[in-house]
Design a protein around this motif. Structure first.
Motif, mmCIF file in Angstrom:
data_model
loop_
_atom_site.group_PDB
_atom_site.id
_atom_site.type_symbol
_atom_site.label_atom_id
_atom_site.label_comp_id
_atom_site.label_asym_id
_atom_site.label_seq_id
_atom_site.Cartn_x
_atom_site.Cartn_y
_atom_site.Cartn_z
ATOM 1 N N HIS A 9 33.595 38.984 -85.494
ATOM 2 C CA HIS A 9 35.437 38.318 -86.844
ATOM 3 C C HIS A 9 35.474 37.162 -85.204
ATOM 4 O O HIS A 9 35.856 37.121 -84.225
ATOM 5 C CB HIS A 9 36.319 39.691 -86.433
ATOM 6 C CG HIS A 9 36.458 39.939 -86.520
ATOM 7 N ND1 HIS A 9 36.181 40.465 -88.433
ATOM 8 C CD2 HIS A 9 35.875 41.485 -86.543
ATOM 9 C CE1 HIS A 9 35.471 41.855 -88.493
ATOM 10 N NE2 HIS A 9 35.549 42.865 -86.895
ATOM 11 N N SER A 10 35.736 35.994 -85.814
ATOM 12 C CA SER A 10 36.029 35.215 -85.476
ATOM 13 C C SER A 10 37.323 34.573 -84.926
ATOM 14 O O SER A 10 38.302 35.198 -86.177
ATOM 15 C CB SER A 10 34.685 33.681 -85.720
ATOM 16 O OG SER A 10 35.628 33.495 -87.334
ATOM 17 N N ALA A 11 37.689 33.036 -84.195
ATOM 18 C CA ALA A 11 39.619 32.879 -84.432
ATOM 19 C C ALA A 11 39.115 31.909 -85.431
ATOM 20 O O ALA A 11 38.827 31.640 -86.273
ATOM 21 C CB ALA A 11 39.069 32.281 -82.415
ATOM 22 N N LYS A 12 40.942 31.875 -85.542
ATOM 23 C CA LYS A 12 41.205 31.122 -86.007
ATOM 24 C C LYS A 12 42.244 30.218 -85.452
ATOM 25 O O LYS A 12 43.308 30.401 -85.536
ATOM 26 C CB LYS A 12 41.666 31.568 -87.396
ATOM 27 C CG LYS A 12 42.673 30.525 -89.083
ATOM 28 C CD LYS A 12 42.887 31.456 -89.798
ATOM 29 C CE LYS A 12 43.577 30.567 -90.934
ATOM 30 N NZ LYS A 12 44.243 31.711 -91.668
ATOM 31 N N ASP A 13 42.384 28.736 -86.189
ATOM 32 C CA ASP A 13 44.013 27.888 -85.530
ATOM 33 C C ASP A 13 43.815 27.766 -84.387
ATOM 34 O O ASP A 13 42.866 27.157 -84.395
ATOM 35 C CB ASP A 13 45.112 28.160 -86.335
ATOM 36 C CG ASP A 13 45.240 28.857 -88.084
ATOM 37 O OD1 ASP A 13 44.131 27.725 -88.110
ATOM 38 O OD2 ASP A 13 45.612 28.942 -88.301
ATOM 39 N N ASP A 14 44.654 28.108 -83.827
ATOM 40 C CA ASP A 14 45.041 27.653 -81.931
ATOM 41 C C ASP A 14 44.977 28.998 -81.281
ATOM 42 O O ASP A 14 45.311 29.275 -80.215
ATOM 43 C CB ASP A 14 46.350 27.388 -81.626
ATOM 44 C CG ASP A 14 47.203 26.168 -82.058
ATOM 45 O OD1 ASP A 14 46.401 25.156 -82.493
ATOM 46 O OD2 ASP A 14 48.229 25.938 -82.383
ATOM 47 N N VAL A 15 43.542 29.984 -82.051
ATOM 48 C CA VAL A 15 42.899 31.193 -81.407
ATOM 49 C C VAL A 15 42.020 30.761 -80.599
ATOM 50 O O VAL A 15 41.040 30.418 -81.425
ATOM 51 C CB VAL A 15 43.102 32.394 -82.420
ATOM 52 C CG1 VAL A 15 42.758 33.344 -81.214
ATOM 53 C CG2 VAL A 15 44.829 32.529 -82.567
ATOM 54 N N ILE A 16 41.727 31.556 -79.448
ATOM 55 C CA ILE A 16 40.554 31.076 -79.448
ATOM 56 C C ILE A 16 39.350 32.692 -78.390
ATOM 57 O O ILE A 16 40.344 33.550 -78.431
ATOM 58 C CB ILE A 16 39.976 30.538 -77.691
ATOM 59 C CG1 ILE A 16 40.748 30.620 -76.664
ATOM 60 C CG2 ILE A 16 40.695 28.634 -77.884
ATOM 61 C CD1 ILE A 16 40.520 29.874 -75.508
ATOM 62 N N GLY A 17 38.436 32.280 -79.040
ATOM 63 C CA GLY A 17 37.818 33.853 -78.557
ATOM 64 C C GLY A 17 37.081 33.972 -79.965
ATOM 65 O O GLY A 17 37.390 34.105 -80.395
ATOM 66 N N SER A 18 37.645 35.715 -79.590
ATOM 67 C CA SER A 18 36.568 36.589 -80.868
ATOM 68 C C SER A 18 36.669 38.146 -80.777
ATOM 69 O O SER A 18 37.637 38.890 -79.421
ATOM 70 C CB SER A 18 34.815 36.717 -80.201
ATOM 71 O OG SER A 18 34.884 36.868 -79.875
ATOM 72 N N CYS A 19 36.995 38.606 -81.891
ATOM 73 C CA CYS A 19 36.681 40.561 -81.941
ATOM 74 C C CYS A 19 35.507 40.822 -82.053
ATOM 75 O O CYS A 19 34.487 40.258 -83.332
ATOM 76 C CB CYS A 19 37.884 40.426 -83.021
ATOM 77 S SG CYS A 19 39.135 41.437 -82.716
ATOM 78 N N HIS A 20 35.148 42.190 -81.981
ATOM 79 C CA HIS A 20 34.404 42.466 -81.936
ATOM 80 C C HIS A 20 34.205 44.066 -82.101
ATOM 81 O O HIS A 20 35.549 44.965 -81.842
ATOM 82 C CB HIS A 20 33.291 42.758 -80.406
ATOM 83 C CG HIS A 20 32.822 41.713 -80.054
ATOM 84 N ND1 HIS A 20 32.005 40.451 -79.990
ATOM 85 C CD2 HIS A 20 33.434 40.907 -78.785
ATOM 86 C CE1 HIS A 20 32.249 39.239 -79.710
ATOM 87 N NE2 HIS A 20 32.960 39.613 -78.593
ATOM 88 N N GLN A 21 33.893 44.505 -83.411
ATOM 89 C CA GLN A 21 34.108 45.910 -84.157
ATOM 90 C C GLN A 21 32.999 46.761 -83.554
ATOM 91 O O GLN A 21 31.655 46.278 -84.905
ATOM 92 C CB GLN A 21 34.432 46.126 -85.204
ATOM 93 C CG GLN A 21 34.443 47.245 -86.135
ATOM 94 C CD GLN A 21 35.558 46.782 -87.132
ATOM 95 O OE1 GLN A 21 35.821 45.564 -87.855
ATOM 96 N NE2 GLN A 21 36.588 47.970 -88.045
ATOM 97 N N PRO A 22 33.097 47.925 -82.980
ATOM 98 C CA PRO A 22 31.930 48.172 -82.742
ATOM 99 C C PRO A 22 31.864 49.210 -83.788
ATOM 100 O O PRO A 22 32.983 49.968 -84.081
ATOM 101 C CB PRO A 22 31.276 48.944 -81.572
ATOM 102 C CG PRO A 22 32.685 47.983 -80.622
ATOM 103 C CD PRO A 22 33.210 47.688 -81.908
ATOM 104 N N LEU A 23 30.668 49.693 -85.254
ATOM 105 C CA LEU A 23 31.118 51.019 -86.133
ATOM 106 C C LEU A 23 30.440 51.665 -85.528
ATOM 107 O O LEU A 23 29.016 52.890 -84.879
ATOM 108 C CB LEU A 23 30.441 50.206 -86.872
ATOM 109 C CG LEU A 23 30.851 49.290 -87.033
ATOM 110 C CD1 LEU A 23 29.911 48.805 -88.887
ATOM 111 C CD2 LEU A 23 31.774 49.281 -87.841
ATOM 112 N N ILE A 24 31.269 53.369 -85.302
ATOM 113 C CA ILE A 24 30.951 54.278 -84.341
ATOM 114 C C ILE A 24 29.917 55.162 -85.485
ATOM 115 O O ILE A 24 28.896 55.562 -85.238
ATOM 116 C CB ILE A 24 31.750 55.095 -83.604
ATOM 117 C CG1 ILE A 24 32.639 54.423 -82.715
ATOM 118 C CG2 ILE A 24 31.288 56.375 -83.226
ATOM 119 C CD1 ILE A 24 34.315 54.598 -82.592
#
Length: 52
Positions: A9-24
């Motif tokens: 999941h990527s960032a939007k607007d004034d947010v940097i970085g990302s989100c990772h979602q490992p599927l168990i």
């Protein structure tokens, strides 16, 4: 049937970085947020009543 992988999941607007979602499995996942805010206003250091 095994259910695996990682969603990105990527960032939007004034947010940097990302989100990772490992599927168990088909019903469980883990959300790892590594985002930061940038260009945010600095915290207020003066009492607003005193400068009115």
């Amino acid at each position: 049937m095994p259910h695996s992988g990682i969603l990105q999941h990527s960032a939007k607007d004034d947010v940097i970085g990302s989100c990772h979602q490992p599927l168990i499995d088909a019903q469980q996942s883990l959300l790892i947020d590594s985002g930061l805010f940038q260009n945010a206003e600095p915290p207020l250091t003066a009492d607003p009543v005193s400068i009115a």
